[in-house]
Enzyme design. Structure first.
Site, PDB file in Angstrom:
ATOM      1  N   ARG A  27      38.429  45.684  32.944  1.00 24.67           N
ATOM      2  CA  ARG A  27      37.736  47.001  33.117  1.00 24.67           C
ATOM      3  C   ARG A  27      38.289  48.037  32.077  1.00 24.67           C
ATOM      4  NH1 ARG A  27      36.968  48.565  38.748  1.00 24.67           N
ATOM      5  NH2 ARG A  27      36.153  46.615  39.985  1.00 24.67           N
ATOM      6  N   LYS A 603      20.725  38.248  27.520  1.00 23.02           N
ATOM      7  CA  LYS A 603      21.419  39.276  27.776  1.00 23.02           C
ATOM      8  C   LYS A 603      21.860  40.044  26.505  1.00 23.02           C
ATOM      9  CE  LYS A 603      23.593  42.307  30.016  1.00 23.02           C
ATOM     10  NZ  LYS A 603      22.922  43.395  30.853  1.00 23.02           N
TER      11      LYS A 603
END
Length: 608
Positions: A27, A603
């Site tokens: 993150r 993607k």
């Protein structure tokens, strides 16, 4: 992005807290810390930088408590430092927090008048003091948290420890995700399944507004109305290499609903919310005052983010902007001139055409600024400056949270450029930063339209063609809405500037053609309404996305009117992106397509 972990156990938890924080490193973070209770007394360790710094601190100053909370922090309110690292604590309570408390300044002023002493620059510390104030007034910990949560404005996930109670932890969420893990004689809180994977495979995802009281053998969960509820305990096979869907059917749905959290993290990285200013990272040394023009190159959804940024840069920084699809930019041999900046936008940072455009710009002696989601990517490494978007891993092929994080980043850059060039006053900067701060909350409100949009999508699933219209920054959003619908439902859709309707597309209008009109009540609203009247006169099926004022003034028959919250006109693209994403998503689900991996798409496009 911030990560949260909490453990209630009968054995020391410090090592496991750190292990879990390592699983949340993806993150991004700039400091970390843990707090535990030993003998009923609270103690904590915090360190700036990587987790190895926290581990080294714990080697010399170990914590042996059997209950604890941990946190990895991306700096939002306040610079990266030990003082600003989580957990934040008073003598009675410790708290870790993911998200933004929008009204922290008002709360801090209120608390300062009661004698509270603040040790950090963060918004989180006010939460600890609010709960402590309730405890001093004689409330139990659970009642103190229940009394505090309604006072908080914004998006958040919280975990609390209470001095003197080694069998009590409380977690709460509004906007930001939080999960409860069920172990054998122990309980867990975590930002996602990855954090909890080493300890348990039995997880319940808290719904928005839920809060939970954890003991070593159970979790008592209450909803936003403070009523006891049960949340399904799911079996998960998450590992450190897996990203889970949580309680969502598809990754795309999960990523749409993550946007309040990740946009908050992104904005927190670029805004000094305490002083209401834009604060770009120190390694971004672009001299905006000397620039004569900006060139933007990107592909797909990132290109539409660049189109919206063009409006912002020209409006606020008074800089002329040229934008191209990257596959065209590199081949048309555009003369770029002196004192120019090229901005390249890419989710992966590996998009082949965008990378080639970057290299062309470098050959033309342009400064290059990369807006990317992967700070270690090739595009990031080859650029003069990098502005990470902090969206976290995006699994769904159709970009959602990466798009809105790109917008958040680009808007911050445009405001910073305006301030550097003297075209944005200090007062205007405060207003724009204040508006950006509200985006996560407004996104949460927009997500409340999901059920209404799902009903509408049932009719869209039966159509063959859809038209999207918008003016100003809503025009690129119309292009993005059409792209989303095409990508995942395979329905033909086109986006147009509303003023172009009479110049061709109006020939398509009939009683079978849905026309999605994106029209916040702004300076061009009346013009857009004229175009709506042209559609209505030809029997078109109008879907209007507007605010309460726009809905009242439109006074036209619509198939559906989606009423958005009121907001500053500058931030409408970030918030209005959500209903167009939800419309595409629910339509595709009704049609039974592969939402996360639509046919023929990848993607990251790493070939031309």
């Amino acid at each position: 992005m911030c990560g949260i972990i909490g453990i209630v156990s009968d054995a020391p938890v410090a090592d496991r807290l750190v292990e879990s924080l390592k699983r949340l490193e993806y993150r991004g973070y700039d400091s970390a810390g843990i707090a535990t209770l030993e003998g009923g007394r609270m103690d904590r360790r915090r360190a700036e930088g990587k987790l190895r710094n926290l581990e080294a601190l714990l080697l010399g100053q170990p914590l042996k408590g059997r209950i604890g909370i941990g946190h990895t922090r991306w700096a939002t309110h306040g610079r990266p430092s030990v003082a600003n690292a989580h957990p934040h604590a008073t003598t009675q309570v410790a708290v870790v927090h993911n998200g933004i408390i929008e009204n922290f300044r008002e709360l801090r002023e209120e608390l300062g008048g009661t004698g509270c002493n603040f040790e950090s620059e963060t918004d989180t510390e006010v939460v600890a003091h609010l709960v402590s104030r309730e405890l001093r007034e004689g409330r139990t910990p659970a009642d103190a948290v229940a009394a505090t949560l309604p006072k908080l404005k914004g998006a958040f996930a919280l975990a609390f420890l209470f001095d003197g109670d080694e069998d009590l932890m409380i977690g709460a969420r509004r906007g930001s995700p939080l999960a409860v893990g069920y172990g054998d004689g122990e309980m867990f809180l975590g930002s996602d399944a990855i954090a909890l994977a080493p300890f348990t495979d039995r997880i319940a995802y808290l719904d928005d507004g839920d809060w939970a009281v954890l003991h070593h053998d159970r979790a008592d969960i209450r909803n936003a109305a403070n009523r006891p509820v049960r949340r399904e305990i799911q079996k998960t096979a998450a590992t450190s290499l897996m990203i889970e869907k949580g309680n969502h059917r598809h990754f795309m749905a999960k990523e749409i609903h993550e946007q309040p959290t990740v946009v908050a993290q992104t904005l927190g990285h670029y805004l000094d919310m305490a002083n209401e200013t834009v604060h770009l990272p120190g390694d971004v040394t672009i001299d905006f005052a000397r620039l004569e023009r900006i060139s933007i190159a990107a592909c797909g959804t990132a290109y539409y983010a660049g189109l919206i940024a063009k409006y912002w840069f020209e409006r606020y920084a008074r800089l002329p902007v040229e934008i191209d699809v990257a596959s065209e930019f590199r081949y048309r041999e555009a003369p770029l001139g002196d004192n120019g900046l090229t901005i390249v936008i890419s989710q992966s940072g590996e998009t082949a055409d965008t990378l080639a455009s970057l290299r062309y710009a470098r050959d033309e002696d342009q400064s290059v600024l990369a807006v990317v989601n992967v700070a270690t990517s090739t595009i990031a490494r080859e650029s003069d400056a990098v502005m990470p978007t902090l969206a976290g891993p995006e699994i769904g092929v159709a970009s959602t949270k990466a798009f809105t994080c790109q917008l958040a980043t680009l808007c911050a850059i445009a405001v910073a450029a305006g301030r550097a060039r003297g075209t944005v006053s200090a007062e205007e900067e405060r207003a724009l930063v204040g508006a950006l701060t509200e985006v996560p909350r407004l996104m949460n409100e927009a997500l409340g339209l999901s059920d209404e949009i799902e009903t509408l999508a049932r009719t869209f699933a039966k159509t063959r063609d859809v038209l999207y219209l918008g003016r100003g920054t809503s025009y690129p959003l119309a292009l993005e809405g059409a792209l989303k619908l095409k990508e995942i439902s395979y329905i033909h859709a086109e986006g147009y500037a509303a003023g172009e309707l009479k110049h061709g597309p109006i020939a398509l209008i009939d009683e079978n053609m849905p026309v999605v009109v994106i029209a916040p009540h702004d300076a061009v609203f009346d013009k857009t309404m004229s175009n709506m009247q042209e559609v209505a006169a030809r029997g078109g099926r109008i879907v209007l996305i507007t605010d309460a004022s726009g809905a009242k003034q439109a006074a036209l028959p619509t198939e559906a009117t989606l009423v958005m919250p009121d907001m500053h006109p500058a931030i409408t693209p970030l918030v209005y992106a959500l209903p167009i994403q939800l419309l595409a998503y629910h339509t595709a689900v009704h049609m039974g397509t592969d939402v996360d991996q639509p046919r023929n798409l990848a993607k990251s496009v790493t070939v031309e």
